[in-house]
Write a protein that holds these residues in place. Structure first.
Motif, PDB file in Angstrom:
ATOM      1  N   PHE A 181     -87.436  40.497 -64.710  1.00 26.26           N
ATOM      2  CA  PHE A 181     -86.432  39.467 -64.985  1.00 26.26           C
ATOM      3  C   PHE A 181     -86.881  38.704 -66.216  1.00 26.26           C
ATOM      4  CE2 PHE A 181     -89.402  37.492 -61.990  1.00 26.26           C
ATOM      5  CZ  PHE A 181     -89.744  36.328 -62.659  1.00 26.26           C
ATOM      6  N   THR A 182     -85.977  37.968 -66.800  1.00 25.76           N
ATOM      7  CA  THR A 182     -86.335  37.081 -67.911  1.00 25.76           C
ATOM      8  C   THR A 182     -85.767  35.694 -67.637  1.00 25.76           C
ATOM      9  OG1 THR A 182     -84.375  37.486 -69.302  1.00 25.76           O
ATOM     10  CG2 THR A 182     -86.238  39.020 -69.532  1.00 25.76           C
ATOM     11  N   VAL A 183     -86.430  34.705 -68.185  1.00 25.64           N
ATOM     12  CA  VAL A 183     -85.964  33.319 -68.091  1.00 25.64           C
ATOM     13  C   VAL A 183     -85.799  32.786 -69.511  1.00 25.64           C
ATOM     14  CG1 VAL A 183     -86.455  30.998 -67.247  1.00 25.64           C
ATOM     15  CG2 VAL A 183     -87.235  32.992 -65.933  1.00 25.64           C
ATOM     16  N   SER A 184     -84.636  32.232 -69.793  1.00 25.40           N
ATOM     17  CA  SER A 184     -84.351  31.655 -71.113  1.00 25.40           C
ATOM     18  C   SER A 184     -83.961  30.197 -70.931  1.00 25.40           C
ATOM     19  CB  SER A 184     -83.198  32.408 -71.791  1.00 25.40           C
ATOM     20  OG  SER A 184     -83.488  33.792 -71.907  1.00 25.40           O
ATOM     21  N   VAL A 185     -84.635  29.328 -71.662  1.00 25.00           N
ATOM     22  CA  VAL A 185     -84.355  27.891 -71.556  1.00 25.00           C
ATOM     23  C   VAL A 185     -84.207  27.300 -72.948  1.00 25.00           C
ATOM     24  CG1 VAL A 185     -85.192  25.648 -70.756  1.00 25.00           C
ATOM     25  CG2 VAL A 185     -85.680  27.703 -69.413  1.00 25.00           C
ATOM     26  N   LEU A 186     -83.128  26.561 -73.157  1.00 21.00           N
ATOM     27  CA  LEU A 186     -82.940  25.740 -74.354  1.00 21.00           C
ATOM     28  C   LEU A 186     -82.784  24.301 -73.902  1.00 21.00           C
ATOM     29  CD1 LEU A 186     -80.315  27.704 -76.500  1.00 21.00           C
ATOM     30  CD2 LEU A 186     -82.806  27.830 -76.623  1.00 21.00           C
ATOM     31  N   ALA A 187     -83.395  23.389 -74.626  1.00 23.14           N
ATOM     32  CA  ALA A 187     -83.295  21.982 -74.233  1.00 23.14           C
ATOM     33  C   ALA A 187     -83.297  21.093 -75.466  1.00 23.14           C
ATOM     34  CB  ALA A 187     -84.455  21.603 -73.315  1.00 23.14           C
ATOM     35  N   ARG A 188     -82.644  19.947 -75.305  1.00 16.63           N
ATOM     36  CA  ARG A 188     -82.722  18.883 -76.289  1.00 16.63           C
ATOM     37  C   ARG A 188     -82.981  17.583 -75.528  1.00 16.63           C
ATOM     38  NH1 ARG A 188     -77.629  20.953 -79.849  1.00 16.63           N
ATOM     39  NH2 ARG A 188     -78.812  22.197 -81.330  1.00 16.63           N
ATOM     40  N   THR A 189     -83.954  16.830 -76.007  1.00 19.68           N
ATOM     41  CA  THR A 189     -84.251  15.551 -75.372  1.00 19.68           C
ATOM     42  C   THR A 189     -83.958  14.423 -76.345  1.00 19.68           C
ATOM     43  OG1 THR A 189     -86.566  15.715 -76.076  1.00 19.68           O
ATOM     44  CG2 THR A 189     -86.031  16.542 -73.880  1.00 19.68           C
ATOM     45  N   ASN A 190     -83.667  13.265 -75.785  1.00 18.41           N
ATOM     46  CA  ASN A 190     -83.400  12.073 -76.586  1.00 18.41           C
ATOM     47  C   ASN A 190     -84.202  10.938 -75.964  1.00 18.41           C
ATOM     48  OD1 ASN A 190     -82.456  10.003 -78.114  1.00 18.41           O
ATOM     49  ND2 ASN A 190     -80.294  10.282 -77.604  1.00 18.41           N
ATOM     50  N   GLY A 191     -85.317  10.668 -76.576  1.00 20.02           N
ATOM     51  CA  GLY A 191     -86.193   9.658 -75.995  1.00 20.02           C
ATOM     52  C   GLY A 191     -86.732  10.125 -74.656  1.00 20.02           C
ATOM     53  N   SER A 192     -86.476   9.361 -73.632  1.00 14.25           N
ATOM     54  CA  SER A 192     -86.989   9.694 -72.299  1.00 14.25           C
ATOM     55  C   SER A 192     -85.970  10.452 -71.456  1.00 14.25           C
ATOM     56  CB  SER A 192     -87.394   8.413 -71.571  1.00 14.25           C
ATOM     57  OG  SER A 192     -86.248   7.588 -71.387  1.00 14.25           O
ATOM     58  N   ARG A 193     -84.881  10.889 -72.078  1.00 12.90           N
ATOM     59  CA  ARG A 193     -83.837  11.565 -71.294  1.00 12.90           C
ATOM     60  C   ARG A 193     -83.567  12.986 -71.786  1.00 12.90           C
ATOM     61  NH1 ARG A 193     -81.311   8.863 -67.517  1.00 12.90           N
ATOM     62  NH2 ARG A 193     -81.557   6.597 -67.435  1.00 12.90           N
ATOM     63  N   VAL A 194     -83.075  13.803 -70.862  1.00 13.56           N
ATOM     64  CA  VAL A 194     -82.644  15.157 -71.190  1.00 13.56           C
ATOM     65  C   VAL A 194     -81.238  15.054 -71.763  1.00 13.56           C
ATOM     66  CG1 VAL A 194     -82.202  17.481 -70.339  1.00 13.56           C
ATOM     67  CG2 VAL A 194     -83.946  16.047 -69.232  1.00 13.56           C
ATOM     68  N   GLU A 195     -81.099  15.378 -73.020  1.00 13.82           N
ATOM     69  CA  GLU A 195     -79.770  15.294 -73.642  1.00 13.82           C
ATOM     70  C   GLU A 195     -78.917  16.491 -73.233  1.00 13.82           C
ATOM     71  OE1 GLU A 195     -79.264  13.806 -77.797  1.00 13.82           O
ATOM     72  OE2 GLU A 195     -78.584  15.873 -78.111  1.00 13.82           O
ATOM     73  N   ARG A 196     -79.446  17.692 -73.427  1.00 16.15           N
ATOM     74  CA  ARG A 196     -78.729  18.913 -73.042  1.00 16.15           C
ATOM     75  C   ARG A 196     -79.751  19.955 -72.616  1.00 16.15           C
ATOM     76  NH1 ARG A 196     -74.818  20.843 -77.711  1.00 16.15           N
ATOM     77  NH2 ARG A 196     -73.955  22.076 -76.011  1.00 16.15           N
ATOM     78  N   ILE A 197     -79.356  20.829 -71.710  1.00 10.88           N
ATOM     79  CA  ILE A 197     -80.251  21.913 -71.305  1.00 10.88           C
ATOM     80  C   ILE A 197     -79.410  23.105 -70.846  1.00 10.88           C
ATOM     81  CG2 ILE A 197     -80.497  21.082 -68.924  1.00 10.88           C
ATOM     82  CD1 ILE A 197     -83.494  22.062 -69.188  1.00 10.88           C
ATOM     83  N   ARG A 198     -79.869  24.293 -71.191  1.00  9.24           N
ATOM     84  CA  ARG A 198     -79.228  25.531 -70.753  1.00  9.24           C
ATOM     85  C   ARG A 198     -80.319  26.446 -70.193  1.00  9.24           C
ATOM     86  NH1 ARG A 198     -75.906  26.750 -76.349  1.00  9.24           N
ATOM     87  NH2 ARG A 198     -74.593  24.876 -76.345  1.00  9.24           N
ATOM     88  N   VAL A 199     -80.040  27.038 -69.044  1.00 11.54           N
ATOM     89  CA  VAL A 199     -81.025  27.895 -68.381  1.00 11.54           C
ATOM     90  C   VAL A 199     -80.324  29.176 -67.929  1.00 11.54           C
ATOM     91  CG1 VAL A 199     -82.778  28.060 -66.583  1.00 11.54           C
ATOM     92  CG2 VAL A 199     -82.149  25.809 -67.506  1.00 11.54           C
ATOM     93  N   ALA A 200     -80.895  30.318 -68.268  1.00 12.21           N
ATOM     94  CA  ALA A 200     -80.331  31.607 -67.846  1.00 12.21           C
ATOM     95  C   ALA A 200     -81.428  32.471 -67.245  1.00 12.21           C
ATOM     96  CB  ALA A 200     -79.691  32.339 -69.023  1.00 12.21           C
ATOM     97  N   LEU A 201     -81.065  33.185 -66.194  1.00 14.48           N
ATOM     98  CA  LEU A 201     -81.976  34.124 -65.540  1.00 14.48           C
ATOM     99  C   LEU A 201     -81.317  35.500 -65.551  1.00 14.48           C
ATOM    100  CD1 LEU A 201     -84.561  34.603 -63.861  1.00 14.48           C
ATOM    101  CD2 LEU A 201     -83.280  33.875 -61.850  1.00 14.48           C
ATOM    102  N   SER A 202     -81.996  36.474 -66.117  1.00 16.17           N
ATOM    103  CA  SER A 202     -81.458  37.837 -66.145  1.00 16.17           C
ATOM    104  C   SER A 202     -82.299  38.742 -65.264  1.00 16.17           C
ATOM    105  CB  SER A 202     -81.452  38.393 -67.573  1.00 16.17           C
ATOM    106  OG  SER A 202     -82.772  38.730 -67.987  1.00 16.17           O
ATOM    107  N   GLY A 203     -81.699  39.848 -64.823  1.00 14.29           N
ATOM    108  CA  GLY A 203     -82.428  40.824 -64.021  1.00 14.29           C
ATOM    109  C   GLY A 203     -82.049  40.817 -62.556  1.00 14.29           C
ATOM    110  N   GLY A 204     -81.276  39.817 -62.118  1.00 16.64           N
ATOM    111  CA  GLY A 204     -80.814  39.779 -60.738  1.00 16.64           C
ATOM    112  C   GLY A 204     -79.612  40.680 -60.523  1.00 16.64           C
ATOM    113  N   THR A 205     -78.979  40.561 -59.383  1.00 15.46           N
ATOM    114  CA  THR A 205     -77.836  41.427 -59.090  1.00 15.46           C
ATOM    115  C   THR A 205     -76.650  41.147 -60.013  1.00 15.46           C
ATOM    116  OG1 THR A 205     -77.178  39.869 -57.363  1.00 15.46           O
ATOM    117  CG2 THR A 205     -78.482  41.780 -56.680  1.00 15.46           C
ATOM    118  N   ASP A 206     -76.623  39.983 -60.630  1.00 16.74           N
ATOM    119  CA  ASP A 206     -75.539  39.644 -61.559  1.00 16.74           C
ATOM    120  C   ASP A 206     -75.921  39.867 -63.024  1.00 16.74           C
ATOM    121  OD1 ASP A 206     -73.757  38.897 -59.574  1.00 16.74           O
ATOM    122  OD2 ASP A 206     -74.557  36.857 -59.477  1.00 16.74           O
TER     123      ASP A 206
END
Length: 273
Positions: A181-206
């Motif tokens: 499987f693979t894990v892909s994560v993109l994130a943007r933070t703004n100070g002490s907060r998570v501004e945006r985040i995207r997470v994908a997992l490949s290799g499962g049944t989907d």
């Protein structure tokens, strides 16, 4: 006997692929595996001008003939630390990376390709000419194989590929193995907060899934509260049996790696390999 064709333009190649039992030839890795004898014609794309990588108004476009090795090298110079460069540079083996093309992988997303996870988090699109000419999002492209009938993949588009904190993980037993499987994560933070985040997992049944519940829970969250979230529960994905382990084992270990990758991205630790 199979007839080979060597078009020199996109229009000529697309017209040939509109014929019955005609298939494209880029890197040729899947063509060898599937058996060439069942086809009426093979359309070699080496003379079609699709070997490029360029940016325009914040959109990265990679031509279908660009190999993984070339794309990884170009991206490393253009966007150091880009998740796409990390994934393509780690996929398969060196000889295969010198053969595998972006277009071929976007057609098949084979086991040895690490493209699908970064495609999902970068929200990449597939541009085509021929019977189904247009620009296609990843999800409908994967769901409807008929879109590829009589169609030439010309390029892959990646909107907004830069300025992300990225982490990419491939679960393998040895470096050149297919990833379980693979894990892909993109994130943007703004100070002490998570501004945006995207997470994908490949290799499962989907094949590949965006972890929407996890993304929603983290969006706008205070970094100090990230550790209190049950990330593993929100990263639960079903797996089939693979050489790397049972479905239960892979589901558990994938959730662990998602948690590690997310925290690595958010706290700017070194998490790629």
């Amino acid at each position: 006997m199979v007839q080979w064709y060597f078009p020199e333009t996109i229009d000529e190649a697309a017209a040939l692929l509109g014929r019955e039992r005609f298939v494209p030839h880029g890197g040729g890795t899947n063509l060898v595996k599937s058996g060439i004898g069942s086809f009426a014609g093979v359309v070699d794309l080496s003379r079609v001008p699709l070997n490029y990588l360029k940016t325009d108004r914040g959109v990265l476009e990679i031509g279908a003939n660009q190999t993984f090795a070339s794309a990884a090298d170009n991206l490393s110079n253009l966007y150091p630390g880009c998740i796409l460069a990390a994934a393509l540079g780690a996929a398969a083996s060196t000889p295969l990376r010198n053969r595998i093309t972006m277009g071929g992988s976007a057609s098949l997303f084979p086991l040895w390709s690490d493209l699908i996870g970064p495609m999902a988090v970068l929200e990449g699109k597939i541009r085509t000419e021929g019977q189904n000419a247009g620009t296609h999002d990843l999800a409908p492209w994967l769901a409807d194989r008929s879109l590829q009938k009589g169609t030439l993949i010309t390029s892959l588009l990646f909107p907004d590929p830069s300025d992300w904190i990225s982490v990419y993980h491939r679960e393998v037993r040895v470096g050149f193995d297919y990833p379980a499987f693979t894990v892909s994560v993109l994130a943007r933070t703004n100070g002490s907060r998570v501004e945006r985040i995207r997470v994908a997992l490949s290799g499962g049944t989907d094949r590949v899934v965006r972890l929407a519940e996890l993304e929603e829970a983290l969006k706008g969250a205070d970094l100090a509260k990230v550790s209190s979230l049950d990330i593993r529960k929100m990263a639960a994905v079903r797996f089939g049996r693979k050489p790397a382990g049972s479905p239960e084992y892979l589901s558990e270990i994938a959730a662990v790696q998602v948690e590690r990758c997310v925290k690595s991205a958010l706290f700017r630790e070194e998490g790629t390999r």
